[in-house]
Design a protein around this motif. Structure first.
Motif, PDB file in Angstrom:
ATOM      1  N   PHE A   1      35.807  33.627 114.984  1.00 58.43           N
ATOM      2  CA  PHE A   1      36.473  34.912 114.776  1.00 58.43           C
ATOM      3  C   PHE A   1      35.464  35.962 114.289  1.00 58.43           C
ATOM      4  N   ALA A   2      34.627  35.575 113.349  1.00 56.35           N
ATOM      5  CA  ALA A   2      33.642  36.517 112.813  1.00 56.35           C
ATOM      6  C   ALA A   2      32.604  36.882 113.886  1.00 56.35           C
ATOM      7  N   LEU A   3      32.227  35.920 114.683  1.00 51.21           N
ATOM      8  CA  LEU A   3      31.255  36.209 115.756  1.00 51.21           C
ATOM      9  C   LEU A   3      31.869  37.150 116.797  1.00 51.21           C
ATOM     10  N   GLU A   4      33.141  36.972 117.021  1.00 57.88           N
ATOM     11  CA  GLU A   4      33.871  37.827 117.958  1.00 57.88           C
ATOM     12  C   GLU A   4      33.946  39.263 117.398  1.00 57.88           C
ATOM     13  N   LEU A   5      34.099  39.356 116.080  1.00 60.97           N
ATOM     14  CA  LEU A   5      34.156  40.670 115.426  1.00 60.97           C
ATOM     15  C   LEU A   5      32.774  41.313 115.307  1.00 60.97           C
ATOM     16  N   PHE A   6      31.732  40.503 115.418  1.00 51.93           N
ATOM     17  CA  PHE A   6      30.400  40.953 115.029  1.00 51.93           C
ATOM     18  C   PHE A   6      29.923  42.253 115.692  1.00 51.93           C
ATOM     19  N   PRO A   7      30.106  42.402 116.993  1.00 50.85           N
ATOM     20  CA  PRO A   7      29.635  43.652 117.615  1.00 50.85           C
ATOM     21  C   PRO A   7      30.269  44.893 116.963  1.00 50.85           C
ATOM     22  N   LEU A   8      31.542  44.786 116.638  1.00 50.50           N
ATOM     23  CA  LEU A   8      32.236  45.894 115.974  1.00 50.50           C
ATOM     24  C   LEU A   8      31.671  46.134 114.569  1.00 50.50           C
ATOM     25  N   LEU A   9      31.494  45.061 113.840  1.00 48.85           N
ATOM     26  CA  LEU A   9      30.945  45.161 112.481  1.00 48.85           C
ATOM     27  C   LEU A   9      29.544  45.754 112.509  1.00 48.85           C
ATOM     28  N   GLU A  10      28.762  45.295 113.476  1.00 46.10           N
ATOM     29  CA  GLU A  10      27.373  45.736 113.595  1.00 46.10           C
ATOM     30  C   GLU A  10      27.310  47.237 113.889  1.00 46.10           C
ATOM     31  N   LYS A  11      28.270  47.671 114.690  1.00 50.02           N
ATOM     32  CA  LYS A  11      28.322  49.085 115.026  1.00 50.02           C
ATOM     33  C   LYS A  11      28.607  49.916 113.768  1.00 50.02           C
ATOM     34  N   LYS A  12      29.580  49.441 112.990  1.00 48.88           N
ATOM     35  CA  LYS A  12      29.912  50.130 111.740  1.00 48.88           C
ATOM     36  C   LYS A  12      28.695  50.163 110.817  1.00 48.88           C
ATOM     37  N   ALA A  13      27.997  49.040 110.726  1.00 48.17           N
ATOM     38  CA  ALA A  13      26.879  48.927 109.792  1.00 48.17           C
ATOM     39  C   ALA A  13      25.634  49.656 110.287  1.00 48.17           C
ATOM     40  N   MET A  14      25.408  49.649 111.590  1.00 42.31           N
ATOM     41  CA  MET A  14      24.222  50.281 112.174  1.00 42.31           C
ATOM     42  C   MET A  14      24.260  51.801 112.026  1.00 42.31           C
ATOM     43  N   ASP A  15      25.466  52.307 112.268  1.00 44.19           N
ATOM     44  CA  ASP A  15      25.632  53.761 112.217  1.00 44.19           C
ATOM     45  C   ASP A  15      25.351  54.298 110.824  1.00 44.19           C
ATOM     46  N   ALA A  16      25.524  53.447 109.848  1.00 42.73           N
ATOM     47  CA  ALA A  16      25.552  53.987 108.494  1.00 42.73           C
ATOM     48  C   ALA A  16      24.515  53.337 107.580  1.00 42.73           C
ATOM     49  N   SER A  17      24.836  53.346 106.351  1.00 41.50           N
ATOM     50  CA  SER A  17      23.892  53.064 105.265  1.00 41.50           C
ATOM     51  C   SER A  17      23.848  51.600 104.832  1.00 41.50           C
ATOM     52  N   PHE A  18      22.942  51.326 103.929  1.00 42.69           N
ATOM     53  CA  PHE A  18      22.889  50.057 103.204  1.00 42.69           C
ATOM     54  C   PHE A  18      24.255  49.785 102.565  1.00 42.69           C
ATOM     55  N   ASP A  19      24.841  50.842 102.027  1.00 46.40           N
ATOM     56  CA  ASP A  19      26.139  50.714 101.350  1.00 46.40           C
ATOM     57  C   ASP A  19      27.209  50.121 102.267  1.00 46.40           C
ATOM     58  N   THR A  20      27.254  50.587 103.513  1.00 45.78           N
ATOM     59  CA  THR A  20      28.267  50.067 104.447  1.00 45.78           C
ATOM     60  C   THR A  20      28.036  48.584 104.730  1.00 45.78           C
ATOM     61  N   ALA A  21      26.786  48.228 104.962  1.00 45.23           N
ATOM     62  CA  ALA A  21      26.471  46.819 105.225  1.00 45.23           C
ATOM     63  C   ALA A  21      26.846  45.961 104.021  1.00 45.23           C
ATOM     64  N   LEU A  22      26.554  46.468 102.835  1.00 51.57           N
ATOM     65  CA  LEU A  22      26.879  45.748 101.598  1.00 51.57           C
ATOM     66  C   LEU A  22      28.389  45.564 101.471  1.00 51.57           C
ATOM     67  N   ARG A  23      29.137  46.614 101.744  1.00 48.08           N
ATOM     68  CA  ARG A  23      30.600  46.548 101.657  1.00 48.08           C
ATOM     69  C   ARG A  23      31.173  45.521 102.644  1.00 48.08           C
ATOM     70  N   LEU A  24      30.665  45.533 103.851  1.00 49.28           N
ATOM     71  CA  LEU A  24      31.176  44.581 104.851  1.00 49.28           C
ATOM     72  C   LEU A  24      30.788  43.151 104.476  1.00 49.28           C
ATOM     73  N   CYS A  25      29.608  43.023 103.917  1.00 50.51           N
ATOM     74  CA  CYS A  25      29.138  41.707 103.478  1.00 50.51           C
ATOM     75  C   CYS A  25      30.058  41.141 102.393  1.00 50.51           C
ATOM     76  N   ILE A  26      30.493  41.992 101.471  1.00 44.60           N
ATOM     77  CA  ILE A  26      31.429  41.533 100.425  1.00 44.60           C
ATOM     78  C   ILE A  26      32.816  41.292 101.031  1.00 44.60           C
ATOM     79  N   ALA A  27      33.224  42.167 101.951  1.00 46.15           N
ATOM     80  CA  ALA A  27      34.538  41.996 102.596  1.00 46.15           C
ATOM     81  C   ALA A  27      34.663  40.618 103.240  1.00 46.15           C
TER      82      ALA A  27
END
Lengths: 293, 293
Positions: B80-106
């Motif tokens: 499920f997470a691998l299936e979500l990954f492209p979407l997550l990566e897009k959210k994280a790539m577009d933005a900051s360290f903060d976004t990646a950190l937030r998704l990592c905790i999520a």
């Protein structure tokens, strides 16, 4: 109804709830839980779950010296229900047997056996929902049975809830009803003292089961109760505890309750949170679980 | 962190969850629970709660022969997470360290130690919330510590969640990171097999703790892990299990987790459902509970 596997963690939680009501001492609370777990391991799991309440009560008494940990909660919810009563009475007076019946079942939400905290708002929300939600069962068949019976045994459930029962009692011929409470402290279940406090003794004959169990297990009950039980031609059994202990094939019994735990809902063949009116001769979906013990 | 009284019913429930994943046989499930309760009664309650997972795993193995009851769930959530990954990566790539950190905790919401069922929708909702909700802790201090450290030990938590970790790893210098998984089946925690499946081994050095415990108790861990632990100048510890076992005064540790149980929330001095970034030297509200055992 026999224990299900889900009952095991639930009993552990229930023992902690009871211990916390009896004492703030965390070491003593822990001793209560450990003692209950110890007895649970060797407990006959063919027994109905409410019998474990006896074990919990004994452990609480032994470890903390407190005989009735729920006494403060019982008083609180009796007072709350009495405070609500004029409003409830207005709703019930204006309308039908059906409304009184719905409010009477709604009162069963005041249950500290399945939830550690109910809360005033939950009670108010349940009252509102009860007036409109679909009932799982036959209100009309229940009303007809009440009319036709000459000798009704009404087995009550919780403190606070018993005030709601007054609404339905007002629609019935109280002369043919014997109202039954528990024979001693059993969770937040009503005893004679609660019945008096809630104004039941002024309107109907009240006796007790003779047993401090949150349900009815005949061999633990007094001779007086057993005789009243035998003689009745209709039995109204309120709440999950009565359903869990009395769900026999006795077609005299009408069970009235809010389904507040999944094990009971499965056994009754209803959904969680349903308002239930069940007569034994209708059978229960849950009979398939009969061999789980 | 020591056990609290609330852990006792929770462990009983956890043992039933694990037993149900291993077998549909209700008698066997019941035997597992009883065995766990038996050991719980004499267990040293000064131990951190995750140590009881060893007892549960052993009971499940003994009664059902199943070594890794969570294997199907782990695969499901990795997928499920691998299936979500492209979407997550897009959210994280577009933005900051903060976004990646937030998704990592999520990603830490994918936890079957505290909840029997998480569900896909819960994961999706948590991702959305994570991007906007207030963080309990200092994201900036965490980022600065990552920049300043030369040797980071990242102790991972759950299968599925580890895919989310990739987002933050992409923002860091992976050459200075050693990524750690569990040494064997421990609830739904990630092992080497999961790390490989989730694509972690391709981007960072991965080792394991040497212990099949959903947390880190050094005396149970391998020599290799203990050396890596000693050498690190910063430790990232994800999830409640690592927090429950490592909440020492070691100021190298940053704990990143979603608070999913009240006992942990109390101990961390946060609210239930909070996203937490805590560094040991900040102290924990929960230290007041240190003497509860």
């Amino acid at each position: 109804m026999k224990m299900r596997n889900d009952c095991l963690p639930c009993i552990a939680r229930g023992s902690l709830d009871a211990a916390r009501l009896a004492t703030e001492d965390e070491d003593l609370q822990r001793k209560v839980v450990k003692q209950v777990l110890k007895e649970l391991i060797t407990f006959d799991l063919n027994s109905p779950p409410p019998l474990m309440a006896l074990v919990i009560a004994r452990a609480v008494k032994e470890m903390t010296g407190v005989d009735d940990p729920y006494s403060r909660i019982k008083k609180k919810y009796n007072d709350f229900a009495l405070e609500l009563f004029p409003l409830l009475e207005k709703k019930a007076m204006d309308a039908s047997f059906d409304t009184a019946l719905r409010l009477c079942i709604a009162g069963n939400i005041i249950d500290f056996g399945t939830h550690a905290r109910v809360g005033r708002q939950k009670v108010l929300d349940t009252i509102d929902e009860a007036l409109v939600m679909e009932i799982n069962g036959e209100g009309e068949a229940f009303e007809k049975a009440c009319d036709n019976a000459d000798n009704i045994l009404w087995i009550a459930d919780n403190a606070g809830e018993i005030v709601f029962d007054r609404l339905l009692l007002q629609k019935l011929d109280c002369r043919k009803i014997t109202y039954v409470v528990r024979g001693g402290p059993a969770q937040n279940d009503a005893t004679l003292e609660d019945a008096e406090y809630a104004g039941l003794t002024g309107m109907v004959k009240v006796i007790d089961t003779g047993a401090a169990i949150p349900g009815v297990i005949l061999e633990y009950c007094s001779e007086r109760f057993r005789k009243a039980y035998e003689k009745a031609d209709m039995i109204i059994a309120k709440g999950q505890g009565n359903f869990e202990t009395l769900d026999s094939l006795d077609s005299r019994i009408f069970f009235l309750f809010k389904a507040k735990c999944q094990v009971v809902a499965d056994h009754a063949g209803c959904r969680l949170d349903d308002m239930v009116i069940k007569n034994s001769h209708q059978g229960f979906a849950g009979r398939k679980f009969g061999s789980c013990g």
